[in-house]
Scaffold this motif. Structure first.
Motif, PDB file in Angstrom:
ATOM      1  N   LEU A  81      18.344  22.568  19.665  1.00  0.00           N
ATOM      2  CA  LEU A  81      17.859  20.831  18.823  1.00  0.00           C
ATOM      3  C   LEU A  81      17.496  19.995  20.490  1.00  0.00           C
ATOM      4  CD1 LEU A  81      18.727  18.483  17.697  1.00  0.00           C
ATOM      5  CD2 LEU A  81      21.244  18.217  19.215  1.00  0.00           C
ATOM      6  N   PHE A  82      17.946  20.669  21.452  1.00  0.00           N
ATOM      7  CA  PHE A  82      17.547  19.690  22.491  1.00  0.00           C
ATOM      8  C   PHE A  82      15.839  20.325  23.178  1.00  0.00           C
ATOM      9  CE2 PHE A  82      21.526  19.247  23.067  1.00  0.00           C
ATOM     10  CZ  PHE A  82      21.784  17.372  23.409  1.00  0.00           C
ATOM     11  N   VAL A  83      15.571  21.793  22.616  1.00  0.00           N
ATOM     12  CA  VAL A  83      14.103  21.828  22.911  1.00  0.00           C
ATOM     13  C   VAL A  83      13.934  20.886  22.110  1.00  0.00           C
ATOM     14  CG1 VAL A  83      12.755  24.245  22.867  1.00  0.00           C
ATOM     15  CG2 VAL A  83      15.294  24.511  23.602  1.00  0.00           C
ATOM     16  N   GLY A  84      13.998  20.982  20.477  1.00  0.00           N
ATOM     17  CA  GLY A  84      13.177  20.209  19.996  1.00  0.00           C
ATOM     18  C   GLY A  84      12.385  18.259  20.031  1.00  0.00           C
ATOM     19  N   TRP A 116      14.125  20.212  13.570  1.00  0.00           N
ATOM     20  CA  TRP A 116      13.670  21.659  13.506  1.00  0.00           C
ATOM     21  C   TRP A 116      14.538  22.439  14.411  1.00  0.00           C
ATOM     22  CZ3 TRP A 116      12.108  23.820  18.429  1.00  0.00           C
ATOM     23  CH2 TRP A 116      11.657  24.665  17.994  1.00  0.00           C
ATOM     24  N   GLY A 117      14.797  21.897  15.294  1.00  0.00           N
ATOM     25  CA  GLY A 117      16.029  22.934  16.723  1.00  0.00           C
ATOM     26  C   GLY A 117      17.333  22.759  15.854  1.00  0.00           C
ATOM     27  N   PHE A 118      17.987  21.763  14.988  1.00  0.00           N
ATOM     28  CA  PHE A 118      18.985  21.997  14.543  1.00  0.00           C
ATOM     29  C   PHE A 118      19.360  22.977  13.124  1.00  0.00           C
ATOM     30  CE2 PHE A 118      22.089  20.489  11.352  1.00  0.00           C
ATOM     31  CZ  PHE A 118      23.161  20.283  11.895  1.00  0.00           C
ATOM     32  N   SER A 140       9.973  23.910  10.608  1.00  0.00           N
ATOM     33  CA  SER A 140       8.667  23.107  10.981  1.00  0.00           C
ATOM     34  C   SER A 140       7.677  22.525   9.659  1.00  0.00           C
ATOM     35  CB  SER A 140       7.319  23.999  11.354  1.00  0.00           C
ATOM     36  OG  SER A 140       7.992  25.792  12.740  1.00  0.00           O
ATOM     37  N   ALA A 141       8.697  23.064   9.021  1.00  0.00           N
ATOM     38  CA  ALA A 141       7.341  22.138   7.030  1.00  0.00           C
ATOM     39  C   ALA A 141       8.025  20.728   7.179  1.00  0.00           C
ATOM     40  CB  ALA A 141       7.576  22.812   6.279  1.00  0.00           C
ATOM     41  N   LEU A 142       9.552  20.779   7.035  1.00  0.00           N
ATOM     42  CA  LEU A 142      10.556  19.789   7.981  1.00  0.00           C
ATOM     43  C   LEU A 142       9.560  18.414   9.099  1.00  0.00           C
ATOM     44  CD1 LEU A 142      13.755  20.788   6.924  1.00  0.00           C
ATOM     45  CD2 LEU A 142      12.327  19.380   5.165  1.00  0.00           C
ATOM     46  N   ALA A 143       9.868  19.068   9.685  1.00  0.00           N
ATOM     47  CA  ALA A 143       9.578  18.376  11.571  1.00  0.00           C
ATOM     48  C   ALA A 143       8.149  17.558  10.272  1.00  0.00           C
ATOM     49  CB  ALA A 143       9.066  19.437  12.477  1.00  0.00           C
ATOM     50  N   GLY A 144       7.020  18.423  10.123  1.00  0.00           N
ATOM     51  CA  GLY A 144       5.993  18.414   9.865  1.00  0.00           C
ATOM     52  C   GLY A 144       5.529  16.592   8.981  1.00  0.00           C
TER      53      GLY A 144
END
Length: 161
Positions: A81-84, A116-118, A140-144
């Motif tokens: 989550l924090f990386v994201g 994404w991280g979650f 990644s698709a959600l983040a995109g």
């Protein structure tokens, strides 16, 4: 087709590539950012802009993944989550620079890649059932799609000036 759909497709493909990269995942994030950002810029229909956003996306998401991957997971162990959040800040910020609207892209990047991280952290126990590359593609698709929302907002704001 909309920015959201192009963003979801581009970052989904990039996520699939990164998920399949195995030990080379860190280097695959160059392609992750490049492919996702290129797809996100397709509706603009400007080759120079696509090249610019692809390069900035490759740089932003590579460093946005690599630096926190070692610091957040290696030293602090805070989770993806924090990386994201950090990846969304850097990658979204550089895309926002390309779109000339960082105030929309930074929060969208942080929200999208925080999700994404979650998603990846939540689905990690199911990697025996769902291949990790599929999980990475979906997240990644959600983040995109969220970055697509930011691109749509930025372009609408630019057209109203």
């Amino acid at each position: 087709m909309s920015y959201k759909l192009y963003g979801a497709i581009g970052f989904g493909v990039g996520g699939l590539i990164a998920g399949l990269a195995g030990d080379y995942m860190i280097l695959a994030f160059i392609f992750f950012g490049m492919i996702g950002s290129a797809f996100l810029s397709i509706p603009v229909r400007d080759l120079k802009f696509t090249i610019l956003s692809s390069l900035l996306g490759a740089i932003g998401f590579f460093f946005g993944f690599t630096i926190p991957m070692f610091v957040v997971l290696g030293v602090l162990d805070l989770g993806l989550l924090f990386v994201g959040l950090i990846m969304g800040f850097l990658g979204g910020g550089l895309l926002g620079f390309a779109y000339k609207n960082m105030q929309v892209f930074i929060p969208a990047g942080m929200i999208g890649f925080g999700i994404w991280g979650f998603v990846i952290d939540i689905l990690r126990p199911f990697y025996t059932v769902i291949h990790p590359a599929i999980v990475m593609m979906i997240a990644s698709a959600l983040a995109g799609a969220i970055l697509g929302y930011a691109a749509n907002t930025a372009k609408r704001a630019e057209n109203h000036k």
